[in-house]
Design a protein around this motif. Structure first.
Motif, short mmCIF file in Angstrom:
data_model
loop_
_atom_site.label_atom_id
_atom_site.label_comp_id
_atom_site.label_asym_id
_atom_site.label_seq_id
_atom_site.Cartn_x
_atom_site.Cartn_y
_atom_site.Cartn_z
N LEU A 1 65.27 10.19 -1.96
CA LEU A 1 65.46 9.32 -3.10
C LEU A 1 65.41 7.80 -2.40
CD1 LEU A 1 68.87 11.13 -4.52
CD2 LEU A 1 65.48 11.10 -5.62
N PRO A 2 64.51 7.83 -3.83
CA PRO A 2 64.15 5.88 -3.25
C PRO A 2 65.49 4.95 -3.92
CG PRO A 2 63.33 6.63 -5.34
CD PRO A 2 63.58 8.08 -5.17
N GLY A 3 65.10 3.76 -2.86
CA GLY A 3 67.22 3.11 -2.68
C GLY A 3 68.45 3.80 -1.93
N VAL A 4 68.23 5.40 -1.78
CA VAL A 4 69.46 5.62 -0.90
C VAL A 4 69.03 5.71 -0.01
CG1 VAL A 4 70.41 8.22 -0.54
CG2 VAL A 4 69.37 7.48 -2.98
N GLY A 5 70.33 4.39 0.64
CA GLY A 5 69.87 4.30 2.21
C GLY A 5 71.51 6.07 2.76
N PRO A 6 71.53 5.62 4.61
CA PRO A 6 72.77 6.46 5.08
C PRO A 6 73.61 6.48 4.63
CG PRO A 6 72.17 4.91 6.41
CD PRO A 6 71.18 4.77 5.24
N LYS A 7 74.81 5.39 3.94
CA LYS A 7 75.96 5.26 3.43
C LYS A 7 75.66 6.05 1.97
CE LYS A 7 78.47 2.73 5.65
NZ LYS A 7 79.84 3.15 5.97
N THR A 8 74.70 5.68 0.73
CA THR A 8 74.34 6.10 -0.65
C THR A 8 74.62 7.88 -0.30
OG1 THR A 8 73.90 4.46 -1.22
CG2 THR A 8 73.73 5.87 -2.18
N ALA A 9 73.89 8.21 1.09
CA ALA A 9 73.51 9.88 1.28
C ALA A 9 75.00 10.32 1.12
CB ALA A 9 72.41 10.34 1.72
N GLN A 10 75.45 9.60 2.22
CA GLN A 10 76.99 10.43 1.76
C GLN A 10 77.61 10.04 1.21
OE1 GLN A 10 78.69 8.56 5.55
NE2 GLN A 10 80.95 9.34 5.13
N ARG A 11 78.11 9.15 0.37
CA ARG A 11 78.57 9.29 -0.99
C ARG A 11 78.13 10.39 -1.68
NH1 ARG A 11 77.62 4.53 -3.95
NH2 ARG A 11 78.18 5.36 -5.95
N MET A 12 77.23 10.34 -1.58
CA MET A 12 76.39 11.38 -3.08
C MET A 12 76.84 13.30 -2.45
SD MET A 12 72.62 9.73 -4.05
CE MET A 12 72.45 9.20 -4.98
N ALA A 13 76.61 12.80 -1.10
CA ALA A 13 76.99 14.17 -0.83
C ALA A 13 78.18 14.68 -0.57
CB ALA A 13 76.05 14.55 0.92
N MET A 14 78.88 13.65 -0.41
CA MET A 14 80.31 14.05 -0.39
C MET A 14 81.18 14.07 -1.63
SD MET A 14 81.26 14.49 2.70
CE MET A 14 81.33 14.11 4.35
N HIS A 15 80.69 13.05 -2.39
CA HIS A 15 80.94 13.54 -4.51
C HIS A 15 79.69 15.75 -4.49
CE1 HIS A 15 81.09 12.33 -8.49
NE2 HIS A 15 79.69 13.09 -8.56
N LEU A 16 79.09 15.51 -4.45
CA LEU A 16 79.05 16.98 -4.58
C LEU A 16 79.38 18.07 -4.00
CD1 LEU A 16 74.83 16.49 -4.47
CD2 LEU A 16 76.52 16.05 -6.99
N LEU A 17 79.33 17.39 -2.83
CA LEU A 17 80.27 19.20 -2.03
C LEU A 17 82.34 19.51 -2.44
CD1 LEU A 17 79.14 18.36 1.55
CD2 LEU A 17 78.73 20.42 -0.71
N GLU A 18 82.69 18.22 -2.71
CA GLU A 18 84.00 18.34 -3.08
C GLU A 18 84.30 18.16 -4.11
OE1 GLU A 18 86.32 15.28 -0.66
OE2 GLU A 18 85.18 14.21 0.56
N ARG A 19 83.70 16.80 -4.88
CA ARG A 19 83.79 17.45 -6.74
C ARG A 19 82.90 17.87 -7.68
NH1 ARG A 19 85.96 10.96 -6.55
NH2 ARG A 19 87.36 11.81 -4.58
N ASP A 20 81.85 17.67 -7.56
CA ASP A 20 81.40 18.40 -8.53
C ASP A 20 80.33 19.17 -8.14
OD1 ASP A 20 79.89 19.11 -11.27
OD2 ASP A 20 79.26 17.01 -10.85
N ARG A 21 80.62 20.67 -7.42
CA ARG A 21 80.16 21.58 -7.34
C ARG A 21 78.50 22.52 -7.78
NH1 ARG A 21 80.54 24.40 -1.70
NH2 ARG A 21 81.80 22.61 -0.20
N ASP A 22 79.54 22.48 -9.52
CA ASP A 22 78.26 23.00 -10.53
C ASP A 22 77.56 22.13 -10.59
OD1 ASP A 22 79.75 24.90 -10.73
OD2 ASP A 22 81.25 24.69 -12.56
N GLY A 23 77.29 20.68 -10.67
CA GLY A 23 76.58 20.07 -10.85
C GLY A 23 75.50 19.70 -9.81
#
Lengths: 192, 192
Positions: free
Chosen positions: A7-29
């Motif tokens: 994704l444009p504008g997504v670096g390692p830190k953001t990618a980690q935050r996104m992945a953690m968010h989806l796995l821990e908080r919003d699996r449905d999303g």
């Protein structure tokens, strides 16, 4: 995380935050996102007439009976087309280049669909081609190339977006090139 | 520190840094600054003809024999005049308003020198008045006021800087108002 970095504008830190968010908080999303991505990549293709992104064979603007066939606006990207549609006021058709001429990167006329554009104009019906490529060096070069290609053979009139002061801008902070263009392109004052 | 805060963009922290720097590291520079400030505030006044900032009675542009008397460019501030001069290309005269009409702040025509502007045009010799106020709401209103004041009585032609795309800008990121203006103000494409 690796995959999110496409994704444009997504670096390692953001990618980690996104992945953690989806796995821990919003699996449905996450599941919905995966499904929608799959579907979009499957179904969204290019309009056969104007080359913009669409889910149909022919996009809604090309197939609309309420647009003016005599005006054809050439833009570099679907995002530019969207910007013009959102600004409102334009009721003609579009042609999307998906880029601009860039010989150094090996992008020539055939890569931005100029043959298809020429064929479109050759059909007749188009009175004015609006060269709405970006006012950058590459966009200008592309506009010149198209102008040379179309004027001699088809006698359409060609126009270019106005250069000048952006709305709400201040003279003091505008670059010299823009100010100079705005000055040279000054128009009679009308009280509207 | 208190006194340094009269400078635009200087808050308490910056003022403290500036004061400490001058006192601890560069007392000579501080003395020179004080002297130059004193001198400038003493000697820089307004040009009697165009109202810009100058150390003379009449500024260098007004007194130059090489400028075109038939063009008069009306700007809001000396900074705008400077920007136009730096952009190059303009060889006419100027008139500086030092602001724009703003009834809510109690700024009326007499506060921005419109009587003097009218007198200047009444002298004759001016063919075109270029209304180069900022393309903001107040700047537009001021341009309209001046246009109404001058056209009926003196038959000068009035022009306004072109609105449109800033140089190097991208359609996708330009605001809708600017894009819409650039579209409506489109011009025949010339290969220059």
């Amino acid at each position: 995380m690796e995959s999110l970095r496409v994704l444009p504008g997504v670096g390692p830190k953001t990618a980690q935050r996104m992945a953690m968010h989806l796995l821990e908080r919003d699996r449905d999303g996450g599941r919905r996102l995966a499904a929608v991505l799959d579907q979009a990549l499957e179904e969204v293709g290019y309009c056969r007439r104007c080359r913009t992104l669409t889910e149909e064979e022919i996009c809604s603007i090309c197939s609309s009976g309420r647009r003016d066939d005599s005006l054809l606006c050439v833009v570099e990207s679907p995002a530019d087309q969207l910007a013009i549609e959102e600004a409102g006021g334009y009721r003609g058709r579009y042609f999307v280049l998906h880029g601009h001429l860039s010989p150094l990167d090996g992008i020539g006329p055939e890569d931005i669909g100029l043959e298809q554009l020429e064929a479109r104009v050759a059909e007749g019906g188009v009175v004015e081609v609006i060269l709405a490529t970006n006012p950058t060096v590459e966009g200008e070069a592309t506009a010149h190339y198209i102008a040379a290609q179309l004027t001699e053979r088809y006698g359409v009139s060609l126009s270019r977006l106005a250069y000048g002061m952006p709305m709400g801008g201040e003279l003091e902070y505008v670059d010299g090139g823009t100010l100079s263009r705005a000055f040279n392109g000054r128009l009679p004052f009308r009280g509207d």
